[in-house]
Design a protein around this motif. Structure first.
Motif, PDB file in Angstrom:
ATOM      1  N   MET A 110       0.883  -1.112   0.099  1.00 55.34           N
ATOM      2  CA  MET A 110       0.055   0.018  -0.136  1.00 55.34           C
ATOM      3  C   MET A 110       0.939   1.142   0.152  1.00 55.34           C
ATOM      4  SD  MET A 110      -3.319   0.683   2.560  1.00 55.34           S
ATOM      5  CE  MET A 110      -4.259  -0.390   1.489  1.00 55.34           C
ATOM      6  N   ILE A 111       2.079   1.222   0.811  1.00 57.42           N
ATOM      7  CA  ILE A 111       2.946   2.334   0.707  1.00 57.42           C
ATOM      8  C   ILE A 111       3.364   2.823  -0.604  1.00 57.42           C
ATOM      9  CG2 ILE A 111       5.182   3.154   1.404  1.00 57.42           C
ATOM     10  CD1 ILE A 111       4.635   1.895   4.181  1.00 57.42           C
ATOM     11  N   VAL A 112       3.728   1.723  -1.416  1.00 57.97           N
ATOM     12  CA  VAL A 112       4.356   1.662  -2.674  1.00 57.97           C
ATOM     13  C   VAL A 112       3.326   2.386  -3.727  1.00 57.97           C
ATOM     14  CG1 VAL A 112       5.301   0.324  -4.852  1.00 57.97           C
ATOM     15  CG2 VAL A 112       5.960   0.026  -2.438  1.00 57.97           C
ATOM     16  N   PHE A 113       1.989   1.717  -3.465  1.00 54.84           N
ATOM     17  CA  PHE A 113       0.905   2.366  -4.432  1.00 54.84           C
ATOM     18  C   PHE A 113       0.537   3.774  -4.000  1.00 54.84           C
ATOM     19  CE2 PHE A 113      -3.852   1.788  -5.314  1.00 54.84           C
ATOM     20  CZ  PHE A 113      -3.677   2.368  -6.649  1.00 54.84           C
ATOM     21  N   LEU A 114       0.654   4.149  -2.737  1.00 52.53           N
ATOM     22  CA  LEU A 114       0.524   5.754  -2.454  1.00 52.53           C
ATOM     23  C   LEU A 114       1.227   6.299  -2.947  1.00 52.53           C
ATOM     24  CD1 LEU A 114      -1.107   7.462  -0.670  1.00 52.53           C
ATOM     25  CD2 LEU A 114       0.488   6.946   1.189  1.00 52.53           C
ATOM     26  N   ILE A 115       2.586   6.010  -2.777  1.00 52.19           N
ATOM     27  CA  ILE A 115       3.733   6.714  -3.511  1.00 52.19           C
ATOM     28  C   ILE A 115       3.461   7.110  -4.985  1.00 52.19           C
ATOM     29  CG2 ILE A 115       6.293   7.106  -3.954  1.00 52.19           C
ATOM     30  CD1 ILE A 115       6.770   5.763  -1.314  1.00 52.19           C
ATOM     31  N   TYR A 116       3.117   5.891  -5.823  1.00 57.03           N
ATOM     32  CA  TYR A 116       2.837   6.070  -7.089  1.00 57.03           C
ATOM     33  C   TYR A 116       1.744   7.083  -7.498  1.00 57.03           C
ATOM     34  CZ  TYR A 116       1.012   4.850 -11.594  1.00 57.03           C
ATOM     35  OH  TYR A 116       0.381   5.147 -12.876  1.00 57.03           O
ATOM     36  N   MET A 117       0.469   7.056  -6.644  1.00 52.79           N
ATOM     37  CA  MET A 117      -0.326   7.689  -6.913  1.00 52.79           C
ATOM     38  C   MET A 117      -0.006   9.472  -6.583  1.00 52.79           C
ATOM     39  SD  MET A 117      -4.026   5.625  -5.841  1.00 52.79           S
ATOM     40  CE  MET A 117      -3.313   5.170  -4.103  1.00 52.79           C
ATOM     41  N   VAL A 118       0.411   9.474  -5.481  1.00 48.10           N
ATOM     42  CA  VAL A 118       0.867  11.025  -5.319  1.00 48.10           C
ATOM     43  C   VAL A 118       1.764  11.464  -6.233  1.00 48.10           C
ATOM     44  CG1 VAL A 118       2.087  12.484  -3.718  1.00 48.10           C
ATOM     45  CG2 VAL A 118       0.421  10.531  -2.637  1.00 48.10           C
ATOM     46  N   ARG A 119       2.617  10.750  -6.791  1.00 50.20           N
ATOM     47  CA  ARG A 119       3.503  11.178  -7.868  1.00 50.20           C
ATOM     48  C   ARG A 119       2.993  11.449  -9.328  1.00 50.20           C
ATOM     49  NH1 ARG A 119       9.613   8.742  -6.147  1.00 50.20           N
ATOM     50  NH2 ARG A 119       9.811   9.719  -4.327  1.00 50.20           N
ATOM     51  N   ASN A 120       2.321  10.319  -9.417  1.00 55.63           N
ATOM     52  CA  ASN A 120       1.948  10.063 -11.020  1.00 55.63           C
ATOM     53  C   ASN A 120       0.407  10.294 -11.177  1.00 55.63           C
ATOM     54  OD1 ASN A 120       4.711   8.755 -12.068  1.00 55.63           O
ATOM     55  ND2 ASN A 120       3.955   7.759 -10.416  1.00 55.63           N
ATOM     56  N   ASP A 121      -0.388  10.276 -10.291  1.00 58.02           N
ATOM     57  CA  ASP A 121      -1.999  10.057 -10.391  1.00 58.02           C
ATOM     58  C   ASP A 121      -2.641  10.696  -9.405  1.00 58.02           C
ATOM     59  OD1 ASP A 121      -4.379  10.068 -11.557  1.00 58.02           O
ATOM     60  OD2 ASP A 121      -4.009   8.072 -12.639  1.00 58.02           O
ATOM     61  N   PRO A 122      -2.486  11.706  -8.819  1.00 59.19           N
ATOM     62  CA  PRO A 122      -3.338  12.115  -7.569  1.00 59.19           C
ATOM     63  C   PRO A 122      -4.712  12.087  -7.698  1.00 59.19           C
ATOM     64  CG  PRO A 122      -2.477  14.225  -8.504  1.00 59.19           C
ATOM     65  CD  PRO A 122      -1.747  12.779  -9.148  1.00 59.19           C
ATOM     66  N   GLY A 123      -5.262  12.244  -9.219  1.00 61.00           N
ATOM     67  CA  GLY A 123      -6.634  12.171  -9.311  1.00 61.00           C
ATOM     68  C   GLY A 123      -7.385  10.749  -9.017  1.00 61.00           C
ATOM     69  N   LEU A 124      -6.436   9.984  -9.166  1.00 62.99           N
ATOM     70  CA  LEU A 124      -6.854   8.465  -8.803  1.00 62.99           C
ATOM     71  C   LEU A 124      -7.014   8.193  -7.507  1.00 62.99           C
ATOM     72  CD1 LEU A 124      -7.620   5.564  -9.475  1.00 62.99           C
ATOM     73  CD2 LEU A 124      -4.783   5.178  -9.882  1.00 62.99           C
ATOM     74  N   LEU A 125      -6.120   8.534  -6.569  1.00 61.29           N
ATOM     75  CA  LEU A 125      -5.898   8.817  -5.120  1.00 61.29           C
ATOM     76  C   LEU A 125      -7.045   9.462  -4.810  1.00 61.29           C
ATOM     77  CD1 LEU A 125      -4.703   8.108  -2.621  1.00 61.29           C
ATOM     78  CD2 LEU A 125      -3.197  10.109  -2.848  1.00 61.29           C
ATOM     79  N   LYS A 126      -7.661  10.288  -5.363  1.00 57.35           N
ATOM     80  CA  LYS A 126      -8.691  11.259  -4.839  1.00 57.35           C
ATOM     81  C   LYS A 126      -9.983  10.489  -4.994  1.00 57.35           C
ATOM     82  CE  LYS A 126     -10.964  15.631  -5.135  1.00 57.35           C
ATOM     83  NZ  LYS A 126     -12.404  15.234  -5.682  1.00 57.35           N
ATOM     84  N   ARG A 127     -10.026   9.616  -6.139  1.00 53.84           N
ATOM     85  CA  ARG A 127     -11.068   8.914  -6.457  1.00 53.84           C
ATOM     86  C   ARG A 127     -11.267   7.383  -5.635  1.00 53.84           C
ATOM     87  NH1 ARG A 127      -9.115  10.313 -11.621  1.00 53.84           N
ATOM     88  NH2 ARG A 127     -10.344  11.620 -12.643  1.00 53.84           N
TER      89      ARG A 127
END
Length: 229
Positions: free
Chosen positions: A52-69
């Motif tokens: 989950m940490i790896v996924f969170l770092i990826y979303m913050v850096r590359n796709d914050p819109g996905l993290l928001k959704r």
């Protein structure tokens, strides 16, 4: 127009939700087991946290819109609300039963079986990660962002229509074994029933509101398992 996203606030919100999730998991594992001497649970939590940490770092850096959704969990469709409510209870039982199994020694999964199950769980999370990379609109709840969202036909979506649910089945279907319990597998058969209703309602919405989805359904015939369903 691209929506501005407050990254800092988003990260704090994600950390808060993830922290609550792992606190809840710890309670589900260690309270029923009535011991912290539960290495299977610690290994599972460690695997889950790492992925989950790896996924969170990826979303913050590359796709914050996905993290928001992904952080927006509230369902608006009535059918989805009751499906999710009951499914959540069933998922909760998947996490609770292994703890009682540990405490009362109902069953025993060998060490190699537990480790293999954690590896399969990690594979399922990597598959989930692949799905998210292909589909930035894979929200936690069922909705269509009209005028922006498009039908995804690449990656796993070229083979099945709902690869995210396949990832969920892999991850949480193997979870009881990763926690050292055979009895925890019992609720899975019922969860598949509710998964069917969720997908059916989701496809109804996508057909009505997402342009091109009906054609996509004709081209990609299977929902989760090629040649089966």
């Amino acid at each position: 127009m691209t929506e501005e996203i407050d990254i800092k606030n988003l990260v704090f919100k994600a950390i808060g939700q993830f922290s609550f999730l792992f606190l809840l998991l710890g309670m589900c594992f260690f309270l029923p087991a009535w011991t912290f001497n539960y290495w299977e649970a610690w290994l599972y939590i460690g695997t889950f946290v790492s992925m989950m940490i790896v996924f969170l770092i990826y979303m913050v850096r590359n796709d914050p819109g996905l993290l928001k959704r992904r952080l927006e969990k509230k369902e608006k469709r009535k059918k989805q609300k009751w499906v999710i409510s009951i499914a959540n209870l069933l998922f909760l039982s998947i996490f609770l039963i292994p703890g009682f199994d540990k405490r009362y020694e109902w069953s025993h999964v060998p060490v190699w079986g537990v480790i293999l199950a954690d590896l399969i769980f990690a594979f399922g999370y990597l598959f989930f990660f692949w799905v998210m990379r292909e589909n930035s609109y894979a929200a936690h709840n069922v909705k269509v962002e009209k005028g922006v969202q498009k039908v995804i036909t690449t990656g796993p979506y070229a083979i099945i229509r709902h690869p995210m649910y396949l990832a969920v089945i892999i991850m949480f279907g193997i979870t009881p074994l990763a926690l050292g319990s055979y009895w925890g597998l019992i609720p899975l058969s019922v969860i598949f029933v509710f998964l069917y209703f969720r997908i059916a309602d989701e496809e109804q919405l996508l057909t009505e509101e997402l342009e091109g989805y009906e054609e996509y359904m004709k081209q990609t015939k299977y929902r989760i398992l090629p040649k089966i369903w």
